[in-house]
Design an enzyme around this catalytic site. Structure first.
Site, PDB file in Angstrom:
ATOM      1  CB  SER A   1      -0.874  -0.033   1.261  1.00  0.00           C
ATOM      2  OG  SER A   1      -1.617   1.152   1.368  1.00  0.00           O
TER       3      SER A   1
ATOM      4  CD  GLU B   1      -8.653  -1.080   0.516  1.00  0.00           C
ATOM      5  OE1 GLU B   1      -7.704  -1.322  -0.261  1.00  0.00           O
ATOM      6  OE2 GLU B   1      -8.548  -1.123   1.750  1.00  0.00           O
TER       7      GLU B   1
ATOM      8  CE  LYS C   1      -4.616  -0.021   0.247  1.00  0.00           C
ATOM      9  NZ  LYS C   1      -5.213  -0.829   1.345  1.00  0.00           N
TER      10      LYS C   1
ATOM     11  CE  LYS D   1      -3.993   3.653   2.180  1.00  0.00           C
ATOM     12  NZ  LYS D   1      -5.278   3.169   2.747  1.00  0.00           N
TER      13      LYS D   1
ATOM     14  CE  LYS E   1      -7.196  -2.257   6.720  1.00  0.00           C
ATOM     15  NZ  LYS E   1      -7.555  -0.831   6.517  1.00  0.00           N
TER      16      LYS E   1
ATOM     17  N   GLY F   1      -3.805  -4.140   6.112  1.00  0.00           N
ATOM     18  CA  GLY F   1      -2.782  -3.795   7.101  1.00  0.00           C
ATOM     19  C   GLY F   1      -3.124  -2.475   7.754  1.00  0.00           C
TER      20      GLY F   1
ATOM     21  CG  ASP G   1     -10.515  -1.202   4.811  1.00  0.00           C
ATOM     22  OD1 ASP G   1     -10.820  -1.658   5.919  1.00  0.00           O
ATOM     23  OD2 ASP G   1      -9.409  -0.623   4.630  1.00  0.00           O
TER      24      ASP G   1
ATOM     25  CG  ASP H   1      -7.693   2.167   0.539  1.00  0.00           C
ATOM     26  OD1 ASP H   1      -8.860   2.621   0.611  1.00  0.00           O
ATOM     27  OD2 ASP H   1      -7.113   1.619   1.500  1.00  0.00           O
TER      28      ASP H   1
HETATM   29  O1  OSB Z   1      -7.209   1.618   4.465  1.00  0.00           O
HETATM   30  O2  OSB Z   1      -5.926  -0.057   4.250  1.00  0.00           O
HETATM   31  C1  OSB Z   1      -6.164   1.047   4.759  1.00  0.00           C
HETATM   32  C2  OSB Z   1      -3.135   2.159   6.831  1.00  0.00           C
HETATM   33  C3  OSB Z   1      -3.763   2.792   7.874  1.00  0.00           C
HETATM   34  C4  OSB Z   1      -5.131   2.885   7.882  1.00  0.00           C
HETATM   35  C5  OSB Z   1      -5.883   2.349   6.833  1.00  0.00           C
HETATM   36  C6  OSB Z   1      -5.259   1.682   5.792  1.00  0.00           C
HETATM   37  C7  OSB Z   1      -3.857   1.621   5.785  1.00  0.00           C
HETATM   38  C8  OSB Z   1      -3.101   1.020   4.705  1.00  0.00           C
HETATM   39  C9  OSB Z   1      -1.715   0.553   5.046  1.00  0.00           C
HETATM   40  O3  OSB Z   1      -3.484   0.944   3.563  1.00  0.00           O
HETATM   41  C10 OSB Z   1      -1.556  -0.896   4.886  1.00  0.00           C
HETATM   42  C11 OSB Z   1      -0.257  -1.352   5.471  1.00  0.00           C
HETATM   43  O4  OSB Z   1      -0.196  -1.649   6.704  1.00  0.00           O
HETATM   44  O5  OSB Z   1       0.700  -1.434   4.711  1.00  0.00           O
HETATM   45 MG    MG Z   2      -8.345   0.478   3.048  1.00  0.00          MG
END
Ligand code: OSB
Ligand code: MG
Length: 378
Positions: A135, A216, A161, A163, A265, A293, A241, A188
């Site tokens: 991510s 996402e 992925k 953001k 999660k 994550g 999510d 995401d």
């Molecule tokens: O939406 O998946 C998410 C990190 C913090 C809060 C929300 C998210 C995330 C990530 C990071 O996408 C995923 C990772 O731990 O690498």
């Molecule tokens: Mg997410």
């Protein structure tokens, strides 16, 4: 199992690189860890609540408060046989799923150690290796993003992925697709879009051209209904999510057609028992899941690896190497990813990664212990 003590601690760890999402930038983590002592064993759970209530309504201090005053007291003086007993013990407390998961997952960790089997096996895992993605947060410039993607692909990661948020979306996807037409690519939004703005709808509809594996949580964190409307207008699969809190949400959203993939999660759904149940509902619907994550330390990461070994975790998860997050993790060995973007699921008893108590002690900023037999409020 007889629990002798439950220790809560808060540790503070700087992230190796700041992580930016549509809801903010994280530069360091405050993390609530739970340690359960029983029969001379030490089992751990990690609470994934963030520093602020931005991803969900929980936050590290609310999780601490509920763990200390409500959850640990319900667990300390009872006789339980597995982590599956925790949801009923905690049922009177509404919500606070990340706090509940930290305690429940420590019980699973303990159970696996007591039985002398891997946590993955205890959870029902069948995979020997798991596929890994990354991510990638919002970057200062598109050039920095391109460099980061190149680095992660060279490291072997199987899915990228991105953001995204309004202003960091279509143009970015176009640039990435121009350079890498064939990689598994997803985005995401962490709820950065809404359907009451024609520009947003047009933007999201136009993303079909980028051949994304999924989009996402584009809309509100607590919504199924409008996600279902959006899913009917686009070909790209929506991945849910934030809005999936439990197995009922999974069933309702899949019956409604709100999405075609679920990110599981374990903290968001309240622990391993519910995570397995969500996995099973998705499987019944023929919907793939993957493990999300939350910028975890090695403890939460080890638990995510074990969960990812279940059969319907068929897409690469956001479970990546320790060194992407931390200069030094709190487990030994650290989590590493193979050149083909996989992690080997440990087969040794318990979580398969030893915690480093000395290192944890050095970064602990508060602690609280509850011992068996102690009078507890209630
Ligand atoms: O939406 O998946 C998410 C990190 C913090 C809060 C929300 C998210 C995330 C990530 C990071 O996408 C995923 C990772 O731990 O690498
Ligand atoms: Mg997410």
């Amino acid at each position: 199992m007889k629990i002798d003590a439950i220790h809560l601690r808060e540790i503070q760890m700087p992230l190796a690189h700041p992580f930016e999402t549509s809801f903010g930038v994280t530069t360091g983590r405050r993390i609530l860890l739970v340690e359960i002592e029983a029969d001379g064993l030490s089992a751990w759970g990690e609470c994934v609540a963030g520093e602020h209530p931005y991803f969900s309504d929980e936050q590290v201090d609310t999780a601490w408060h509920i763990a200390e005053t409500e959850l640990a007291p319900r667990l300390i003086n009872v006789e339980i046989t597995s982590g599956r007993d925790c949801p009923a013990l905690f049922e009177q407390v509404r919500g606070h799923r990340m706090a509940k998961a930290a305690l429940e997952n420590a019980v699973w960790d303990l159970d696996a150690q007591q039985q002398g089997i891997s946590l993955a096996k205890l959870l029902g895992g069948t995979r020997e290796i798991i596929p890994c993605g990354v991510s990638i947060g919002i970057q200062a410039t598109p050039e920095k993003l391109m460099d980061t993607i190149a680095k992660e692909l060279a490291a072997g990661y199987q899915r990228i992925k991105l953001k995204c948020k309004p202003g960091w979306d279509s143009a970015i996807f176009a640039r990435v697709r121009e350079r890498w037409p064939d990689i598994l690519l997803s985005c995401d939004a962490n709820s950065a879009y809404s359907l009451d703005n024609a520009d947003h709808i047009a933007a999201i509809e136009s993303w079909d051209q980028f051949n994304l594996l999924m989009i996402e949580q584009p809309l509100w964190y607590d919504d199924f209904y409008f996600h279902a409307q959006l899913q009917r207008r686009i070909n790209t699969r929506i991945c849910l999510d934030e809005c999936i809190r439990n197995r009922r949400d999974a069933r309702a959203s899949l019956e409604l057609g709100s999405g075609k993939i679920i990110n599981i999660k374990v903290g968001r759904v309240g622990g391993f028992t519910e995570a397995i149940a969500v996995h099973d509902v998705a499987q019944e619907f023929g919907i793939p899941v993957w493990c999300g994550g939350m910028l975890e330390t090695g403890i939460g990461r080890a638990h995510n690896i074990a969960l990812s070994s279940l059969p319907n975790f068929s897409l690469p998860g956001d479970v990546s190497a320790s060194k992407r997050y931390w200069a030094q993790d709190i487990i030994e060995p650290e989590v590493t990813v193979s050149p083909t973007g996989t992690i080997t699921v440990p087969t040794t008893p318990g979580r398969g990664f030893a915690v480093q108590p000395d290192r944890i002690d050095r970064i602990t900023v508060r602690r609280q212990t509850l011992r068996r037999g102690a009078a507890v409020a209630g």
